[in-house]
Structure formats: C-alpha cells, structure tokens
Design a protein around this motif. Structure first.
Motif, PDB file in Angstrom:
ATOM      1  N   GLU A  37     -21.942  67.655  47.401  1.00 20.20           N
ATOM      2  CA  GLU A  37     -23.232  68.217  47.037  1.00 20.20           C
ATOM      3  C   GLU A  37     -23.925  67.378  45.962  1.00 20.20           C
ATOM      4  O   GLU A  37     -24.877  67.825  45.347  1.00 20.20           O
ATOM      5  CB  GLU A  37     -23.046  69.658  46.513  1.00 20.20           C
ATOM      6  CG  GLU A  37     -22.400  70.604  47.501  1.00 20.20           C
ATOM      7  CD  GLU A  37     -23.297  70.862  48.694  1.00 20.20           C
ATOM      8  OE1 GLU A  37     -24.535  70.803  48.521  1.00 20.20           O
ATOM      9  OE2 GLU A  37     -22.788  71.090  49.788  1.00 20.20           O
ATOM     10  N   ASN A  38     -23.443  66.166  45.753  1.00 20.73           N
ATOM     11  CA  ASN A  38     -23.933  65.427  44.590  1.00 20.73           C
ATOM     12  C   ASN A  38     -25.420  65.093  44.675  1.00 20.73           C
ATOM     13  O   ASN A  38     -26.113  65.047  43.677  1.00 20.73           O
ATOM     14  CB  ASN A  38     -23.117  64.147  44.365  1.00 20.73           C
ATOM     15  CG  ASN A  38     -23.602  62.982  45.199  1.00 20.73           C
ATOM     16  OD1 ASN A  38     -23.393  62.958  46.402  1.00 20.73           O
ATOM     17  ND2 ASN A  38     -24.247  62.036  44.564  1.00 20.73           N
ATOM     18  N   ASN A  39     -25.948  64.852  45.889  1.00 18.17           N
ATOM     19  CA  ASN A  39     -27.363  64.518  45.994  1.00 18.17           C
ATOM     20  C   ASN A  39     -28.232  65.662  45.490  1.00 18.17           C
ATOM     21  O   ASN A  39     -29.204  65.456  44.776  1.00 18.17           O
ATOM     22  CB  ASN A  39     -27.720  64.188  47.446  1.00 18.17           C
ATOM     23  CG  ASN A  39     -27.130  62.860  47.890  1.00 18.17           C
ATOM     24  OD1 ASN A  39     -26.901  61.992  47.065  1.00 18.17           O
ATOM     25  ND2 ASN A  39     -26.886  62.721  49.176  1.00 18.17           N
ATOM     26  N   HIS A  40     -27.873  66.881  45.873  1.00 14.54           N
ATOM     27  CA  HIS A  40     -28.609  68.049  45.415  1.00 14.54           C
ATOM     28  C   HIS A  40     -28.487  68.183  43.900  1.00 14.54           C
ATOM     29  O   HIS A  40     -29.479  68.442  43.209  1.00 14.54           O
ATOM     30  CB  HIS A  40     -28.072  69.299  46.102  1.00 14.54           C
ATOM     31  CG  HIS A  40     -28.732  70.562  45.670  1.00 14.54           C
ATOM     32  ND1 HIS A  40     -30.081  70.778  45.792  1.00 14.54           N
ATOM     33  CD2 HIS A  40     -28.230  71.680  45.092  1.00 14.54           C
ATOM     34  CE1 HIS A  40     -30.391  71.976  45.322  1.00 14.54           C
ATOM     35  NE2 HIS A  40     -29.291  72.533  44.877  1.00 14.54           N
ATOM     36  N   PHE A  41     -27.295  67.993  43.393  1.00 16.32           N
ATOM     37  CA  PHE A  41     -27.071  68.143  41.958  1.00 16.32           C
ATOM     38  C   PHE A  41     -27.818  67.069  41.170  1.00 16.32           C
ATOM     39  O   PHE A  41     -28.439  67.351  40.144  1.00 16.32           O
ATOM     40  CB  PHE A  41     -25.574  68.077  41.654  1.00 16.32           C
ATOM     41  CG  PHE A  41     -25.245  68.384  40.219  1.00 16.32           C
ATOM     42  CD1 PHE A  41     -25.198  69.689  39.778  1.00 16.32           C
ATOM     43  CD2 PHE A  41     -24.983  67.370  39.319  1.00 16.32           C
ATOM     44  CE1 PHE A  41     -24.896  69.987  38.460  1.00 16.32           C
ATOM     45  CE2 PHE A  41     -24.673  67.652  38.002  1.00 16.32           C
ATOM     46  CZ  PHE A  41     -24.633  68.969  37.578  1.00 16.32           C
ATOM     47  N   LEU A  45     -30.840  67.273  38.205  1.00 11.33           N
ATOM     48  CA  LEU A  45     -30.908  66.594  36.915  1.00 11.33           C
ATOM     49  C   LEU A  45     -32.156  65.725  36.803  1.00 11.33           C
ATOM     50  O   LEU A  45     -32.744  65.607  35.723  1.00 11.33           O
ATOM     51  CB  LEU A  45     -29.650  65.750  36.697  1.00 11.33           C
ATOM     52  CG  LEU A  45     -28.323  66.516  36.580  1.00 11.33           C
ATOM     53  CD1 LEU A  45     -27.183  65.548  36.297  1.00 11.33           C
ATOM     54  CD2 LEU A  45     -28.393  67.568  35.491  1.00 11.33           C
ATOM     55  N   ASN A  46     -32.564  65.123  37.911  1.00 15.84           N
ATOM     56  CA  ASN A  46     -33.771  64.288  37.880  1.00 15.84           C
ATOM     57  C   ASN A  46     -35.039  65.120  37.701  1.00 15.84           C
ATOM     58  O   ASN A  46     -36.015  64.667  37.100  1.00 15.84           O
ATOM     59  CB  ASN A  46     -33.876  63.471  39.172  1.00 15.84           C
ATOM     60  CG  ASN A  46     -33.070  62.192  39.122  1.00 15.84           C
ATOM     61  OD1 ASN A  46     -33.066  61.501  38.099  1.00 15.84           O
ATOM     62  ND2 ASN A  46     -32.365  61.871  40.193  1.00 15.84           N
ATOM     63  N   GLU A 224     -23.688  57.701  37.664  1.00 14.13           N
ATOM     64  CA  GLU A 224     -25.073  58.169  37.726  1.00 14.13           C
ATOM     65  C   GLU A 224     -25.238  59.474  36.952  1.00 14.13           C
ATOM     66  O   GLU A 224     -26.229  59.663  36.231  1.00 14.13           O
ATOM     67  CB  GLU A 224     -25.508  58.361  39.181  1.00 14.13           C
ATOM     68  CG  GLU A 224     -26.983  58.707  39.321  1.00 14.13           C
ATOM     69  CD  GLU A 224     -27.464  58.628  40.761  1.00 14.13           C
ATOM     70  OE1 GLU A 224     -28.674  58.851  40.989  1.00 14.13           O
ATOM     71  OE2 GLU A 224     -26.646  58.338  41.648  1.00 14.13           O
ATOM     72  N   ILE A 225     -24.257  60.352  37.062  1.00 12.62           N
ATOM     73  CA  ILE A 225     -24.320  61.617  36.329  1.00 12.62           C
ATOM     74  C   ILE A 225     -24.231  61.361  34.831  1.00 12.62           C
ATOM     75  O   ILE A 225     -24.904  62.020  34.033  1.00 12.62           O
ATOM     76  CB  ILE A 225     -23.202  62.569  36.795  1.00 12.62           C
ATOM     77  CG1 ILE A 225     -23.468  63.007  38.231  1.00 12.62           C
ATOM     78  CG2 ILE A 225     -23.112  63.800  35.882  1.00 12.62           C
ATOM     79  CD1 ILE A 225     -22.343  63.781  38.859  1.00 12.62           C
ATOM     80  N   GLU A 230     -26.959  61.444  29.678  1.00 13.15           N
ATOM     81  CA  GLU A 230     -27.396  60.779  28.450  1.00 13.15           C
ATOM     82  C   GLU A 230     -28.909  60.925  28.261  1.00 13.15           C
ATOM     83  O   GLU A 230     -29.393  61.156  27.141  1.00 13.15           O
ATOM     84  CB  GLU A 230     -27.017  59.297  28.499  1.00 13.15           C
ATOM     85  CG  GLU A 230     -27.254  58.561  27.193  1.00 13.15           C
ATOM     86  CD  GLU A 230     -26.629  57.178  27.191  1.00 13.15           C
ATOM     87  OE1 GLU A 230     -26.941  56.411  26.271  1.00 13.15           O
ATOM     88  OE2 GLU A 230     -25.831  56.877  28.100  1.00 13.15           O
ATOM     89  N   LYS A 231     -29.650  60.827  29.352  1.00 17.52           N
ATOM     90  CA  LYS A 231     -31.099  61.004  29.290  1.00 17.52           C
ATOM     91  C   LYS A 231     -31.447  62.436  28.895  1.00 17.52           C
ATOM     92  O   LYS A 231     -32.334  62.674  28.055  1.00 17.52           O
ATOM     93  CB  LYS A 231     -31.718  60.669  30.652  1.00 17.52           C
ATOM     94  CG  LYS A 231     -33.228  60.851  30.697  1.00 17.52           C
ATOM     95  CD  LYS A 231     -33.769  60.542  32.092  1.00 17.52           C
ATOM     96  CE  LYS A 231     -35.277  60.797  32.160  1.00 17.52           C
ATOM     97  NZ  LYS A 231     -35.808  60.546  33.519  1.00 17.52           N
ATOM     98  N   LEU A 232     -30.738  63.414  29.482  1.00 19.64           N
ATOM     99  CA  LEU A 232     -30.980  64.816  29.163  1.00 19.64           C
ATOM    100  C   LEU A 232     -30.747  65.079  27.682  1.00 19.64           C
ATOM    101  O   LEU A 232     -31.561  65.729  27.017  1.00 19.64           O
ATOM    102  CB  LEU A 232     -30.074  65.710  30.009  1.00 19.64           C
ATOM    103  CG  LEU A 232     -30.188  67.227  29.856  1.00 19.64           C
ATOM    104  CD1 LEU A 232     -29.755  67.917  31.146  1.00 19.64           C
ATOM    105  CD2 LEU A 232     -29.350  67.768  28.692  1.00 19.64           C
TER     106      LEU A 232
END
Length: 243
Positions: A37-41, A45-46, A224-225, A230-232
């Motif tokens: 499910e990583n694309n959805h997750f 975040l994006n 990527e996560i 880090e951006k969040l």
C-alpha cells in the motif's frame, strides 16, 4: 506542556511501523517487506500540506499523518473535528498522540487520563472507555476481549478502542503487540495499522527491532518515507504555535 520540536525519530517510527504492521500481518518474521500500500501512503504524505486535498479521506488511519503534521495547531485540528464523521474518534487519537509526544502517559491509569482530557463529554464514548479500562485491569484473554469488543462497543469506532487496547496492554513489546493486533475479527486491518502508528510513535524508529532495520535498508520505499518524514518535521505546523 508545549512541544518545542517534533521528533523525526518518533514520527518515522510511527509511519514505518504502521506499514510493517499492515504488510507483515501474516508473518512478522518473513525476510522481505513488500509495501503493498506504499503508493497510497506516500501520496498521503505528499498531500499532507494541502488540507482540502487530504480531507477527502475519512478513516482514522488515513488522517493520522495529518494529525501528526497539525499537532498543536488547534485551528487545523478543529477543522478536522468539524468535518469528519469520526470526530469523536479523532479527539481520542489527538489526546493519545499528545501524551506520547510529550512523554506524559500514565500507564497505571491511561484510560482515565484520556477521559480527563476529553473536551467533548459524550456519554457513549466515556462508557466505552470505562469498559476498556475494566478490560485492561482485569487482564482478560484475547478471546474474551474480542468477544466484548464485538458485542458491547461502537462498531464505527471499534478499531480505535482495539488499537488502544493493544497499545496499553503491552506497550513495551512491539513485535508481540503487533502480532496480537491481528487477532480481532472486526476492523482487523484498521486495528493493525493504527496499533502500528501508536507503537511506532512511542518507541521511535531507532528502537525498532534490529532485524527490521536490516530489511528496511533494502527497500527504496523506506528511503522515500524517510525523506517525506524529514520534510514533514521541518514544516511541522506546531512551530508556528510555539513562537
């Protein structure tokens, strides 16, 4: 107590553990983690900086990253509460996130601590929380606990209560707790993911099991996560409230 900075270690631990909890639900010791499910997750975040975009989501597990990003930004949290059908559940999650991040959880009386912080004194919520408190104190077996949840708790919020049970009944043993979260018959996936969020937030990324780190290092999705986390943290809205 104001939070002066948001811990990247805790936030990353929360997001990664939620993904692991979901994708390793059948076997926590398998050698490969597949982020099905990583694309959805990652999309969550994006999009976290676009409130109108992310408010299209309805479930508590989808809104959890937004709650972290908006932590201590009461204006945004109130918008979430007003617009979401699950606002009662969201309030409970906001309280427990706050207690974890400021390291103020009273593990002797955690449910009563949550009740004390509730601004909306909904009688059904309080009754369910008191029932959960009795379950924890009586140390009921998982079979009995599952039966009680299925017959006596609000089905719309069941994953919230089940995840709280998993977290508070065994907060110090992450792997064992995630295994136990798979036991529930109803709202199973939601319970597993939400339990992962809470356990990972409490333990932090650096304290995840050693074998998990070895597996995660082989997954480009994990990098990527990390970047998105880090951006969040860098753009965390609570910074504005603390100035």
């Amino acid at each position: 107590m104001k939070l002066l900075y948001l811990s990247k270690d805790k936030v990353l631990g929360s997001f990664v553990t939620a993904l692991i909890a979901d994708n390793l639900s059948s076997n926590l010791h398998q050698e490969k983690i597949i982020f099905s499910e990583n694309n959805h997750f990652i999309n969550l975040l994006n999009n976290i900086y676009n409130l109108n975009s992310i408010l299209q989501y309805n479930s508590s597990i989808e809104l959890f990253p937004l709650m972290i990003y908006s932590y201590e930004n009461r204006e945004t949290l109130e918008i979430i509460n007003q617009l979401k059908k699950e606002q009662k559940a969201i309030e409970i999650l906001i309280i427990i996130v706050n207690l974890i991040l400021v390291d103020r959880i009273n593990f002797d009386e955690p449910i009563q601590q949550i009740i004390e912080h509730l601004e909306t004194k909904d009688i059904s919520i309080i009754n369910n929380l008191n029932q959960l408190d009795r379950i924890l104190k009586n140390q009921e077996t998982l079979t009995i606990v599952n039966e009680i949840f299925n017959t006596e708790f609000d089905i719309e919020l069941q994953e919230i209560y089940q995840a709280l049970y998993i977290f508070f009944s065994n907060p110090y043993h992450l792997e064992n707790s995630l295994q136990r979260s798979q036991y529930f018959v109803k709202k199973t996936q939601e319970t597993i993911i939400l339990s992962g969020y809470l356990l990972g937030l409490y333990h932090g990324y650096s304290k995840l099991p050693y074998q998990w780190h070895n597996i995660l290092n082989l997954n480009p999705e994990n990098t990527e996560i990390e970047i998105l986390t880090e951006k969040l943290v860098a753009q965390w809205q609570g910074k504005m409230e603390n100035k």
